[in-house]
Design a protein around this motif. Structure first.
Motif, PDB file in Angstrom:
ATOM      1  N   ASN A  11      22.477  32.916   7.694  1.00 54.05           N
ATOM      2  CA  ASN A  11      22.484  32.016   6.536  1.00 54.05           C
ATOM      3  C   ASN A  11      23.343  30.781   6.754  1.00 54.05           C
ATOM      4  OD1 ASN A  11      20.732  33.436   4.773  1.00 54.05           O
ATOM      5  ND2 ASN A  11      22.364  34.858   4.253  1.00 54.05           N
ATOM      6  N   MET A  12      24.576  30.986   7.241  1.00 50.49           N
ATOM      7  CA  MET A  12      25.481  29.858   7.414  1.00 50.49           C
ATOM      8  C   MET A  12      24.980  28.915   8.500  1.00 50.49           C
ATOM      9  SD  MET A  12      28.117  28.296   6.295  1.00 50.49           S
ATOM     10  CE  MET A  12      28.991  29.520   5.314  1.00 50.49           C
ATOM     11  N   ALA A  13      24.464  29.465   9.569  1.00 45.52           N
ATOM     12  CA  ALA A  13      23.947  28.627  10.653  1.00 45.52           C
ATOM     13  C   ALA A  13      22.815  27.740  10.151  1.00 45.52           C
ATOM     14  CB  ALA A  13      23.453  29.506  11.801  1.00 45.52           C
ATOM     15  N   LYS A  18      20.622  22.458   8.179  1.00 40.97           N
ATOM     16  CA  LYS A  18      20.055  21.619   7.121  1.00 40.97           C
ATOM     17  C   LYS A  18      20.973  20.453   6.790  1.00 40.97           C
ATOM     18  CE  LYS A  18      17.408  25.156   4.603  1.00 40.97           C
ATOM     19  NZ  LYS A  18      17.296  25.910   3.325  1.00 40.97           N
ATOM     20  N   SER A  19      22.259  20.746   6.652  1.00 37.02           N
ATOM     21  CA  SER A  19      23.215  19.735   6.203  1.00 37.02           C
ATOM     22  C   SER A  19      23.548  18.718   7.294  1.00 37.02           C
ATOM     23  CB  SER A  19      24.508  20.408   5.731  1.00 37.02           C
ATOM     24  OG  SER A  19      24.269  21.213   4.601  1.00 37.02           O
ATOM     25  N   ILE A  20      23.782  19.198   8.497  1.00 37.33           N
ATOM     26  CA  ILE A  20      24.201  18.313   9.585  1.00 37.33           C
ATOM     27  C   ILE A  20      23.100  17.344   9.979  1.00 37.33           C
ATOM     28  CG2 ILE A  20      24.900  18.246  12.018  1.00 37.33           C
ATOM     29  CD1 ILE A  20      26.417  20.862  11.547  1.00 37.33           C
ATOM     30  N   LYS A  21      21.864  17.789   9.869  1.00 40.27           N
ATOM     31  CA  LYS A  21      20.747  16.940  10.285  1.00 40.27           C
ATOM     32  C   LYS A  21      20.651  15.646   9.476  1.00 40.27           C
ATOM     33  CE  LYS A  21      17.746  17.742  12.893  1.00 40.27           C
ATOM     34  NZ  LYS A  21      17.565  17.325  14.301  1.00 40.27           N
ATOM     35  N   THR A  22      21.310  15.597   8.315  1.00 44.46           N
ATOM     36  CA  THR A  22      21.268  14.390   7.487  1.00 44.46           C
ATOM     37  C   THR A  22      22.493  13.504   7.720  1.00 44.46           C
ATOM     38  OG1 THR A  22      22.376  15.473   5.609  1.00 44.46           O
ATOM     39  CG2 THR A  22      19.969  15.631   5.708  1.00 44.46           C
ATOM     40  N   THR A  23      23.335  13.854   8.697  1.00 44.26           N
ATOM     41  CA  THR A  23      24.547  13.086   9.002  1.00 44.26           C
ATOM     42  C   THR A  23      24.431  12.465  10.390  1.00 44.26           C
ATOM     43  OG1 THR A  23      25.794  14.857  10.104  1.00 44.26           O
ATOM     44  CG2 THR A  23      25.815  14.844   7.687  1.00 44.26           C
ATOM     45  N   ASP A  24      25.523  11.809  10.815  1.00 47.30           N
ATOM     46  CA  ASP A  24      25.550  11.233  12.166  1.00 47.30           C
ATOM     47  C   ASP A  24      26.117  12.206  13.196  1.00 47.30           C
ATOM     48  OD1 ASP A  24      28.175  11.273  11.338  1.00 47.30           O
ATOM     49  OD2 ASP A  24      28.628   9.234  11.972  1.00 47.30           O
ATOM     50  N   ALA A  36      14.589  34.953  20.056  1.00 47.64           N
ATOM     51  CA  ALA A  36      13.455  34.627  19.185  1.00 47.64           C
ATOM     52  C   ALA A  36      13.905  33.842  17.957  1.00 47.64           C
ATOM     53  CB  ALA A  36      12.744  35.903  18.760  1.00 47.64           C
ATOM     54  N   LYS A  37      15.012  34.268  17.339  1.00 45.33           N
ATOM     55  CA  LYS A  37      15.533  33.554  16.166  1.00 45.33           C
ATOM     56  C   LYS A  37      16.057  32.175  16.554  1.00 45.33           C
ATOM     57  CE  LYS A  37      16.777  37.576  13.342  1.00 45.33           C
ATOM     58  NZ  LYS A  37      17.901  38.317  12.690  1.00 45.33           N
ATOM     59  N   SER A  38      16.732  32.108  17.691  1.00 46.51           N
ATOM     60  CA  SER A  38      17.248  30.820  18.166  1.00 46.51           C
ATOM     61  C   SER A  38      16.107  29.844  18.401  1.00 46.51           C
ATOM     62  CB  SER A  38      18.043  31.009  19.462  1.00 46.51           C
ATOM     63  OG  SER A  38      19.166  31.839  19.262  1.00 46.51           O
ATOM     64  N   GLU A  39      15.061  30.337  19.036  1.00 48.99           N
ATOM     65  CA  GLU A  39      13.907  29.484  19.329  1.00 48.99           C
ATOM     66  C   GLU A  39      13.226  29.033  18.043  1.00 48.99           C
ATOM     67  OE1 GLU A  39       9.977  29.409  22.239  1.00 48.99           O
ATOM     68  OE2 GLU A  39      10.904  31.337  21.714  1.00 48.99           O
ATOM     69  N   ALA A  40      13.109  29.943  17.076  1.00 48.47           N
ATOM     70  CA  ALA A  40      12.465  29.592  15.811  1.00 48.47           C
ATOM     71  C   ALA A  40      13.242  28.497  15.075  1.00 48.47           C
ATOM     72  CB  ALA A  40      12.346  30.834  14.923  1.00 48.47           C
ATOM     73  N   LEU A  41      14.573  28.616  15.060  1.00 50.82           N
ATOM     74  CA  LEU A  41      15.394  27.590  14.406  1.00 50.82           C
ATOM     75  C   LEU A  41      15.356  26.276  15.176  1.00 50.82           C
ATOM     76  CD1 LEU A  41      18.562  29.598  13.254  1.00 50.82           C
ATOM     77  CD2 LEU A  41      16.731  28.686  11.826  1.00 50.82           C
ATOM     78  N   SER A  42      15.287  26.365  16.493  1.00 50.40           N
ATOM     79  CA  SER A  42      15.250  25.140  17.293  1.00 50.40           C
ATOM     80  C   SER A  42      13.969  24.356  17.022  1.00 50.40           C
ATOM     81  CB  SER A  42      15.368  25.466  18.783  1.00 50.40           C
ATOM     82  OG  SER A  42      14.150  25.966  19.316  1.00 50.40           O
ATOM     83  N   ILE A  43      12.878  25.073  16.822  1.00 52.36           N
ATOM     84  CA  ILE A  43      11.611  24.415  16.491  1.00 52.36           C
ATOM     85  C   ILE A  43      11.650  23.851  15.075  1.00 52.36           C
ATOM     86  CG2 ILE A  43       9.145  24.821  16.093  1.00 52.36           C
ATOM     87  CD1 ILE A  43       9.309  26.963  18.338  1.00 52.36           C
ATOM     88  N   LYS A  44      12.162  24.644  14.142  1.00 54.34           N
ATOM     89  CA  LYS A  44      12.197  24.238  12.739  1.00 54.34           C
ATOM     90  C   LYS A  44      13.041  22.985  12.532  1.00 54.34           C
ATOM     91  CE  LYS A  44      13.159  26.103   8.110  1.00 54.34           C
ATOM     92  NZ  LYS A  44      13.569  27.324   7.353  1.00 54.34           N
ATOM     93  N   TYR A  45      14.179  22.896  13.258  1.00 52.80           N
ATOM     94  CA  TYR A  45      15.108  21.778  13.043  1.00 52.80           C
ATOM     95  C   TYR A  45      15.158  20.803  14.219  1.00 52.80           C
ATOM     96  CZ  TYR A  45      16.560  24.431   9.002  1.00 52.80           C
ATOM     97  OH  TYR A  45      16.556  25.105   7.793  1.00 52.80           O
ATOM     98  N   ALA A  46      14.247  20.981  15.166  1.00 49.12           N
ATOM     99  CA  ALA A  46      14.128  20.064  16.302  1.00 49.12           C
ATOM    100  C   ALA A  46      15.450  19.896  17.057  1.00 49.12           C
ATOM    101  CB  ALA A  46      13.607  18.699  15.837  1.00 49.12           C
ATOM    102  N   VAL A  47      16.046  21.024  17.434  1.00 45.31           N
ATOM    103  CA  VAL A  47      17.277  21.008  18.228  1.00 45.31           C
ATOM    104  C   VAL A  47      17.101  21.911  19.449  1.00 45.31           C
ATOM    105  CG1 VAL A  47      18.780  20.540  16.244  1.00 45.31           C
ATOM    106  CG2 VAL A  47      18.318  22.916  16.910  1.00 45.31           C
ATOM    107  N   ASN A  48      17.979  21.728  20.398  1.00 45.89           N
ATOM    108  CA  ASN A  48      17.967  22.543  21.609  1.00 45.89           C
ATOM    109  C   ASN A  48      18.508  23.939  21.289  1.00 45.89           C
ATOM    110  OD1 ASN A  48      17.824  23.113  24.405  1.00 45.89           O
ATOM    111  ND2 ASN A  48      20.015  22.688  24.605  1.00 45.89           N
ATOM    112  N   TYR A  49      18.187  24.923  22.137  1.00 48.06           N
ATOM    113  CA  TYR A  49      18.816  26.238  22.011  1.00 48.06           C
ATOM    114  C   TYR A  49      19.167  26.766  23.399  1.00 48.06           C
ATOM    115  CZ  TYR A  49      14.594  28.840  23.445  1.00 48.06           C
ATOM    116  OH  TYR A  49      13.533  29.350  24.148  1.00 48.06           O
ATOM    117  N   PHE A  50      20.143  27.684  23.421  1.00 49.56           N
ATOM    118  CA  PHE A  50      20.627  28.242  24.678  1.00 49.56           C
ATOM    119  C   PHE A  50      20.222  29.708  24.772  1.00 49.56           C
ATOM    120  CE2 PHE A  50      23.741  25.076  23.134  1.00 49.56           C
ATOM    121  CZ  PHE A  50      23.585  24.118  24.127  1.00 49.56           C
TER     122      PHE A  50
END
Length: 258
Positions: A11-13, A18-24, A36-50
């Motif tokens: 939840n916190m991640a 959501k919040s950081i994506k609207t900042t600099d 699998a969860k990391s990859e799903a979030l990376s796709i949803k928020y267009a960020v890299n994952y490790f």
């Protein structure tokens, strides 16, 4: 520009994503035990994952540990943080839960964070703590980008706020869940209580809540209390809870007038 890595996929991640994506603030990537969860979030928020914790870069401004309270120390020990600032998000754990890390801080929002209902931290009071003045400056710069209400609070103050939040929010929500269960069993619309409960919450913050207490318990109306207990149909746990709350309400009134 501040950059960060988010560690965790709960939840916190997701609230931070959501919040950081609207900042600099730049998100360099996310890491979680579940690829699998990391990859799903990376796709949803267009960020890299490790894929592995060892893949996380060693030169990052903020390492945001969005993990369970009991996992903070273990996960921190696995990180190669270098000069970066490690941040945990627990209301109850001390700053020192981050172990021997040189630079450490806490970011704790006074909010029940659920990824499904969460929007942003803008109006959420956020408690921050750090182990040096410079680290305070860094975590405050980060927090200011997310919230309009940033507060410096010690670990002890934060623990008392966490206790108060648990009693006022988590416990009251549980009472409402039990209330809905009672009314659902009688096919009565639970939402009929919305006006009463909403006004009660507003009044509790506009006045001293102890001075505006109403109900059978505060006036020791034993006949009404007896009827209520009969309506609970021998549900021992609910009757015990009803009796405990009623006694607490009455005892508080007695102490006020002592």
């Amino acid at each position: 520009m501040i950059n960060c890595v988010i560690i965790g996929t709960g939840n916190m991640a997701e609230a931070l994503l959501k919040s950081i994506k609207t900042t600099d603030i730049e998100i360099l990537g996310i890491y979680g035990k579940s690829i699998a969860k990391s990859e799903a979030l990376s796709i949803k928020y267009a960020v890299n994952y490790f894929n592995n914790i060892s893949d996380i870069p060693t030169h990052v401004d903020l390492y945001l540990l969005c993990v369970s309270d009991n996992a903070i120390a273990e996960v921190t020990a696995q990180l190669n943080i270098g000069a970066g600032l490690a941040v945990h998000f627990s209301g109850i754990k001390q700053l020192d839960e981050l172990g021997d890390i040189k630079n450490k801080a806490v970011f704790w929002p006074i909010e029940s964070v659920n990824k499904n209902s969460f929007t942003n931290f803008t109006d959420t009071p956020v408690c921050i703590e750090a182990n040096t003045d410079e680290n305070y400056r860094i975590i405050e710069a980060f927090a200011d980008r997310l919230s309009k209400k940033v507060l410096h609070k010690s670990s002890t103050e934060r623990q008392y706020l966490h206790l108060a939040a648990t009693i006022s929010n988590n416990f009251s929500n549980h009472l409402l869940a039990l209330t809905k269960q009672i009314l659902d069993e009688q096919n009565i619309d639970y939402k009929l209580l919305k006006h009463l409960v909403s006004n009660g919450i507003n009044n509790a913050f506009n006045f001293d809540p102890a001075t505006i207490q109403t109900g059978a318990a505060v006036r020791n109306d034993t006949e009404t209390i007896h009827t209520h207990k009969k309506l609970l149909h021998q549900n021992i746990d609910l009757i015990a809870l009803y009796e405990l709350m009623s006694k607490s309400i009455f005892d508080l009134k007695q102490r006020q007038h002592a």
